[in-house]
Write a protein that holds these residues in place. Structure first.
Motif, PDB file in Angstrom:
ATOM      1  N   LEU A  85      -3.901 -10.597   5.266  1.00 12.90           N
ATOM      2  CA  LEU A  85      -3.228  -9.465   4.634  1.00 12.90           C
ATOM      3  C   LEU A  85      -1.861  -9.819   4.045  1.00 12.90           C
ATOM      4  O   LEU A  85      -1.241  -8.993   3.396  1.00 12.90           O
ATOM      5  N   GLN A  86      -1.388 -11.020   4.298  1.00 18.73           N
ATOM      6  CA  GLN A  86      -0.175 -11.520   3.645  1.00 18.73           C
ATOM      7  C   GLN A  86      -0.278 -13.038   3.606  1.00 18.73           C
ATOM      8  O   GLN A  86      -0.225 -13.698   4.648  1.00 18.73           O
ATOM      9  N   LYS A  87      -0.411 -13.577   2.414  1.00 23.74           N
ATOM     10  CA  LYS A  87      -0.756 -14.987   2.248  1.00 23.74           C
ATOM     11  C   LYS A  87       0.183 -15.913   3.004  1.00 23.74           C
ATOM     12  O   LYS A  87      -0.262 -16.809   3.732  1.00 23.74           O
ATOM     13  N   ASN A  88       1.491 -15.715   2.858  1.00 28.59           N
ATOM     14  CA  ASN A  88       2.416 -16.685   3.440  1.00 28.59           C
ATOM     15  C   ASN A  88       2.530 -16.586   4.955  1.00 28.59           C
ATOM     16  O   ASN A  88       3.051 -17.501   5.603  1.00 28.59           O
ATOM     17  N   SER A  89       2.045 -15.491   5.554  1.00 31.23           N
ATOM     18  CA  SER A  89       2.123 -15.347   7.007  1.00 31.23           C
ATOM     19  C   SER A  89       0.766 -15.420   7.697  1.00 31.23           C
ATOM     20  O   SER A  89       0.695 -15.773   8.874  1.00 31.23           O
ATOM     21  N   ALA A 101       0.832  -1.202   0.000  1.00 30.57           N
ATOM     22  CA  ALA A 101       0.000   0.000   0.000  1.00 30.57           C
ATOM     23  C   ALA A 101       0.868   1.254   0.000  1.00 30.57           C
ATOM     24  O   ALA A 101       0.581   2.230  -0.710  1.00 30.57           O
ATOM     25  N   ILE A 102       1.930   1.237   0.790  1.00 32.92           N
ATOM     26  CA  ILE A 102       2.867   2.369   0.813  1.00 32.92           C
ATOM     27  C   ILE A 102       3.487   2.568  -0.569  1.00 32.92           C
ATOM     28  O   ILE A 102       3.607   3.701  -1.058  1.00 32.92           O
ATOM     29  N   THR A 120      -6.323  -9.247  -2.809  1.00 31.44           N
ATOM     30  CA  THR A 120      -5.013  -8.752  -3.247  1.00 31.44           C
ATOM     31  C   THR A 120      -5.051  -7.270  -3.626  1.00 31.44           C
ATOM     32  O   THR A 120      -4.009  -6.627  -3.680  1.00 31.44           O
ATOM     33  N   ASP A 121      -6.234  -6.739  -3.885  1.00 32.92           N
ATOM     34  CA  ASP A 121      -6.362  -5.325  -4.236  1.00 32.92           C
ATOM     35  C   ASP A 121      -6.173  -4.459  -2.989  1.00 32.92           C
ATOM     36  O   ASP A 121      -6.860  -4.635  -1.982  1.00 32.92           O
ATOM     37  N   ILE A 122      -5.239  -3.544  -3.044  1.00 29.18           N
ATOM     38  CA  ILE A 122      -4.855  -2.752  -1.875  1.00 29.18           C
ATOM     39  C   ILE A 122      -6.016  -1.907  -1.365  1.00 29.18           C
ATOM     40  O   ILE A 122      -6.323  -1.897  -0.167  1.00 29.18           O
ATOM     41  N   GLU A 126     -10.640  -0.614   2.362  1.00 28.62           N
ATOM     42  CA  GLU A 126     -12.088  -0.466   2.534  1.00 28.62           C
ATOM     43  C   GLU A 126     -12.638  -1.530   3.477  1.00 28.62           C
ATOM     44  O   GLU A 126     -13.500  -1.246   4.323  1.00 28.62           O
ATOM     45  N   LEU A 127     -12.146  -2.732   3.336  1.00 32.33           N
ATOM     46  CA  LEU A 127     -12.597  -3.836   4.177  1.00 32.33           C
ATOM     47  C   LEU A 127     -12.281  -3.559   5.646  1.00 32.33           C
ATOM     48  O   LEU A 127     -13.154  -3.679   6.519  1.00 32.33           O
ATOM     49  N   LEU A 128     -11.054  -3.169   5.917  1.00 31.82           N
ATOM     50  CA  LEU A 128     -10.660  -2.866   7.289  1.00 31.82           C
ATOM     51  C   LEU A 128     -11.483  -1.716   7.862  1.00 31.82           C
ATOM     52  O   LEU A 128     -11.897  -1.745   9.020  1.00 31.82           O
TER      53      LEU A 128
END
Length: 362
Positions: A229-233, A18-19, A260-262, A267-269
């Motif tokens: 917010l991060q698939k592998n973690s 996002a940054i 995956t859309d930032i 918006e979700l959060l």
């Protein structure tokens, strides 16, 4: 003008991506003809999602070529100069800075967090190199105090996402149902839950957390939104937690999100009524929309964030059932409007990053 951006990019981490999106948008807005390259774990994602030239983070021949030809090496956002993740990580980013110095290129650290740095060698190199930076802006007071103590010129601003998330509108999201009937969710409030894999977040602690949530946010009043917010973690532990909630409360309405859309993630959060989160930027996005947030702290930056805004948090090392319940009760009763003045200040400080940046470039 050629800009080379470096950071923890291409790993699918929501906050860092996002940054990156925000800063690339800033560069395109102010410098129409800018050539932008990004050092990344996934160069193809950079080209596809951000419209910039992607360079693999361990293709050192290509990196040296880009540093030699760029006008500025920029580290936008994040916390790259710390060795709590690993010593190799900080030495990697210090090597990039060294190359910029060697080739007499200007470099900028924008809205960074500094530390913790435990290695003596990494400390010495960090403080020596940063004295040669064209601009250093810092997202937190502790980082600022650290650099000032070492006679390094810096500006105290705020995280870049304060400015970015302020501008993202809240819209409806497509939701994937994994447990429960859709009719169960009508007129119930939404509790967002975002966890990540961490060494001390054990299965036993997940049970205690689930029990505290069900006790204080009962399923007949709340729907549970599990946000990856991060698939592998995040994904594995979020699915495990969803199954645990379902086992303890079979009638609960539980949904899983892996977006995956930032902007959709933001918006979700911001669309949650209440949020329990581990990731720093999940907390930032939520409170910036004046929604209630309870952080689970595994990192000093999370504690600093909560202390600055007067928020309570759960220490990941202490999942005592009574403490968990008391923090959940605080979350239900907390009025996030109390933080509005402080968050508005942080948004303005965040916007200052761009102001400082433009002055240096011009």
């Amino acid at each position: 003008m050629k800009f080379l951006l470096a950071g923890y990019f291409g790993f699918g981490n929501f906050g860092d991506e996002a940054i990156l999106k925000y800063f690339i948008d800033v560069l395109h807005f102010y410098y129409k003809e800018a050539e932008i390259s990004v050092i990344s774990q996934s160069p193809h994602i950079i080209r596809k999602n951000f419209g910039a030239n992607g360079i693999y983070r361990f293709d050192f021949r290509a990196i040296i070529k880009e540093i030699k030809s760029c006008d500025y090496l920029i580290f936008p956002g994040g916390s790259v100069l710390q060795d709590i993740t690993s010593l190799k990580s900080i030495l990697y980013y210090l090597a990039l800075i060294y190359l910029a110095i060697f080739f007499k290129k200007k470099f900028i650290l924008l809205a960074q967090g500094i530390g913790p740095i435990n290695s003596f060698v990494a400390q010495k190199l960090t403080y020596k190199f940063l004295k040669k930076a064209s601009l250093v802006t810092l997202r937190d007071e502790k980082s600022y105090d650290t650099l000032i103590k070492h006679d390094i010129s810096a500006e105290h601003t705020a995280d870049l996402l304060w400015a970015f998330t302020q501008n993202v509108r809240q819209n409806s999201n497509k939701e994937e149902v994994i447990y429960g009937e859709i009719l169960n969710s009508i007129e119930k409030k939404k509790l967002g839950i975002q966890l990540r894999t961490w060494k001390s977040l054990t299965s036993e602690k997940l049970v205690l957390l689930a029990q505290a949530i069900l006790k204080n946010f009962p399923h007949n009043e709340f729907d549970y939104k599990l946000i990856c917010l991060q698939k592998n973690s995040d994904k594995e532990i979020m699915i495990e937690f969803g199954k645990l909630l379902h086992k303890l409360a079979p009638k609960a309405f539980i949904e899983f999100f892996e977006e995956t859309d930032i902007e959709k993630n933001i918006e979700l959060l911001q669309n949650m009524d209440y949020m329990i989160a581990m990731r720093f930027h999940a907390g930032l996005c939520t409170i910036n929309a004046e929604k209630s947030i309870l952080m689970i702290s595994y990192d000093p930056k999370t504690e600093a964030f909560c202390n600055e805004l007067g928020l309570k948090y759960i220490d990941i090392e202490n999942f005592d059932p009574e403490i968990l319940s008391s923090k959940m009760l605080w979350l239900k009763e907390f009025n996030p409007a109390r933080t509005a003045l402080k968050t508005n200040i942080l948004v303005k400080k965040s916007q200052q990053n761009v102001d400082f940046f433009i002055k240096v470039i011009e």
